[in-house]
Design a protein around this motif. Sequence first.
Motif, PDB file in Angstrom:
ATOM      1  N   LYS A  94      40.569  48.573  40.526  1.00 35.60           N
ATOM      2  CA  LYS A  94      42.186  47.418  41.010  1.00 35.60           C
ATOM      3  C   LYS A  94      43.307  47.922  40.374  1.00 35.60           C
ATOM      4  O   LYS A  94      44.465  47.546  41.071  1.00 35.60           O
ATOM      5  CB  LYS A  94      41.699  46.070  40.734  1.00 35.60           C
ATOM      6  CG  LYS A  94      40.874  45.603  41.741  1.00 35.60           C
ATOM      7  CD  LYS A  94      40.551  43.809  41.325  1.00 35.60           C
ATOM      8  CE  LYS A  94      41.328  43.100  40.399  1.00 35.60           C
ATOM      9  NZ  LYS A  94      41.409  41.679  40.192  1.00 35.60           N
ATOM     10  N   SER A  95      44.020  48.371  39.421  1.00 37.04           N
ATOM     11  CA  SER A  95      45.009  48.534  38.602  1.00 37.04           C
ATOM     12  C   SER A  95      45.387  50.277  39.674  1.00 37.04           C
ATOM     13  O   SER A  95      46.968  50.164  39.234  1.00 37.04           O
ATOM     14  CB  SER A  95      44.826  48.988  37.416  1.00 37.04           C
ATOM     15  OG  SER A  95      44.078  50.438  37.037  1.00 37.04           O
ATOM     16  N   THR A  96      44.576  50.253  39.993  1.00 40.43           N
ATOM     17  CA  THR A  96      45.540  51.624  40.902  1.00 40.43           C
ATOM     18  C   THR A  96      46.157  51.293  42.308  1.00 40.43           C
ATOM     19  O   THR A  96      47.132  52.169  42.629  1.00 40.43           O
ATOM     20  CB  THR A  96      44.444  52.678  41.267  1.00 40.43           C
ATOM     21  OG1 THR A  96      43.570  52.690  42.092  1.00 40.43           O
ATOM     22  CG2 THR A  96      43.570  53.504  40.148  1.00 40.43           C
ATOM     23  N   VAL A 136      38.732  44.092  27.676  1.00 37.92           N
ATOM     24  CA  VAL A 136      40.305  43.153  28.256  1.00 37.92           C
ATOM     25  C   VAL A 136      41.053  43.802  27.853  1.00 37.92           C
ATOM     26  O   VAL A 136      42.175  43.854  28.860  1.00 37.92           O
ATOM     27  CB  VAL A 136      40.391  42.060  27.785  1.00 37.92           C
ATOM     28  CG1 VAL A 136      41.866  40.647  27.996  1.00 37.92           C
ATOM     29  CG2 VAL A 136      38.676  41.005  28.497  1.00 37.92           C
ATOM     30  N   LEU A 137      41.507  44.334  26.182  1.00 42.06           N
ATOM     31  CA  LEU A 137      42.921  44.983  26.444  1.00 42.06           C
ATOM     32  C   LEU A 137      42.815  46.516  26.731  1.00 42.06           C
ATOM     33  O   LEU A 137      44.156  47.019  27.596  1.00 42.06           O
ATOM     34  CB  LEU A 137      42.238  44.704  24.976  1.00 42.06           C
ATOM     35  CG  LEU A 137      43.968  46.331  23.961  1.00 42.06           C
ATOM     36  CD1 LEU A 137      44.947  45.523  24.087  1.00 42.06           C
ATOM     37  CD2 LEU A 137      43.375  46.809  22.731  1.00 42.06           C
ATOM     38  N   LEU A 138      41.973  47.117  27.140  1.00 45.15           N
ATOM     39  CA  LEU A 138      41.735  48.576  27.692  1.00 45.15           C
ATOM     40  C   LEU A 138      42.381  48.453  29.306  1.00 45.15           C
ATOM     41  O   LEU A 138      42.833  49.014  29.946  1.00 45.15           O
ATOM     42  CB  LEU A 138      40.219  48.795  27.751  1.00 45.15           C
ATOM     43  CG  LEU A 138      39.940  49.561  26.934  1.00 45.15           C
ATOM     44  CD1 LEU A 138      38.325  49.493  26.472  1.00 45.15           C
ATOM     45  CD2 LEU A 138      40.449  50.241  26.275  1.00 45.15           C
ATOM     46  N   ASP A 139      42.121  46.728  30.095  1.00 47.49           N
ATOM     47  CA  ASP A 139      42.013  46.383  31.279  1.00 47.49           C
ATOM     48  C   ASP A 139      43.664  46.282  30.977  1.00 47.49           C
ATOM     49  O   ASP A 139      44.222  46.641  32.003  1.00 47.49           O
ATOM     50  CB  ASP A 139      42.023  45.062  31.485  1.00 47.49           C
ATOM     51  CG  ASP A 139      42.208  45.077  32.966  1.00 47.49           C
ATOM     52  OD1 ASP A 139      42.383  45.977  33.714  1.00 47.49           O
ATOM     53  OD2 ASP A 139      42.330  43.471  33.155  1.00 47.49           O
ATOM     54  N   VAL A 140      44.119  45.476  30.297  1.00 50.19           N
ATOM     55  CA  VAL A 140      46.085  45.845  30.073  1.00 50.19           C
ATOM     56  C   VAL A 140      46.260  46.858  29.949  1.00 50.19           C
ATOM     57  O   VAL A 140      47.728  47.367  30.681  1.00 50.19           O
ATOM     58  CB  VAL A 140      45.979  44.708  28.657  1.00 50.19           C
ATOM     59  CG1 VAL A 140      47.329  44.944  28.755  1.00 50.19           C
ATOM     60  CG2 VAL A 140      45.692  43.610  29.525  1.00 50.19           C
ATOM     61  N   LEU A 141      45.746  47.850  29.043  1.00 49.64           N
ATOM     62  CA  LEU A 141      46.871  48.637  28.683  1.00 49.64           C
ATOM     63  C   LEU A 141      46.647  49.810  30.152  1.00 49.64           C
ATOM     64  O   LEU A 141      47.367  51.022  30.385  1.00 49.64           O
ATOM     65  CB  LEU A 141      45.706  49.705  27.959  1.00 49.64           C
ATOM     66  CG  LEU A 141      46.673  49.322  26.251  1.00 49.64           C
ATOM     67  CD1 LEU A 141      45.598  49.472  24.895  1.00 49.64           C
ATOM     68  CD2 LEU A 141      47.614  48.885  25.480  1.00 49.64           C
ATOM     69  N   ALA A 142      45.564  50.246  30.935  1.00 49.49           N
ATOM     70  CA  ALA A 142      45.091  51.263  31.792  1.00 49.49           C
ATOM     71  C   ALA A 142      45.572  49.777  33.161  1.00 49.49           C
ATOM     72  O   ALA A 142      46.670  51.234  33.771  1.00 49.49           O
ATOM     73  CB  ALA A 142      43.564  51.016  32.189  1.00 49.49           C
TER      74      ALA A 142
END
Length: 140
Positions: A72-74, A116-122
């Motif tokens: 989704k982050s893309t 969750v942190l990896l999701d934020v950073l990514a």
Amino acid sequence: MLVAAPLLAIPVLVYNLFILVGAEGRGDSAALAALADPVFSVPMASGAYWTVGMGEILLFFSLILLFVELLKSTNSQRVAIVNHALSMILFVVCLVEFLLLRGFATSVFFLIMTMVLLDVLAGFIVTIVAARRDFDMGPR
């Protein structure tokens, strides 16, 4: 706007319900024990048994949701920016729970918080890279 909600809020919510409500109302120590208790075991070819508890199942589910969040982050629409902001808020909530609440200082919750942190950073990194590519004026 429900599309903007971070999917990793689901395992955080499940963990919160599990600890705060307790395992059938018996308190957080019983809930922590229930997270570690084996749910099933699988015999391996080596003769050993692989035992899986509720904590491991929750981590597996969280990893699947992290993968979907990374996909989704893309997306570079406005809803992605809202998703990044909500993911950051979710990380802050997880960090406060981890540091201040008794039943949340576990490895299972720490790993969920790390996801969750990896999701934020990514999300932020992908957005920055996409913005840089969109505004690139050509060779320098």
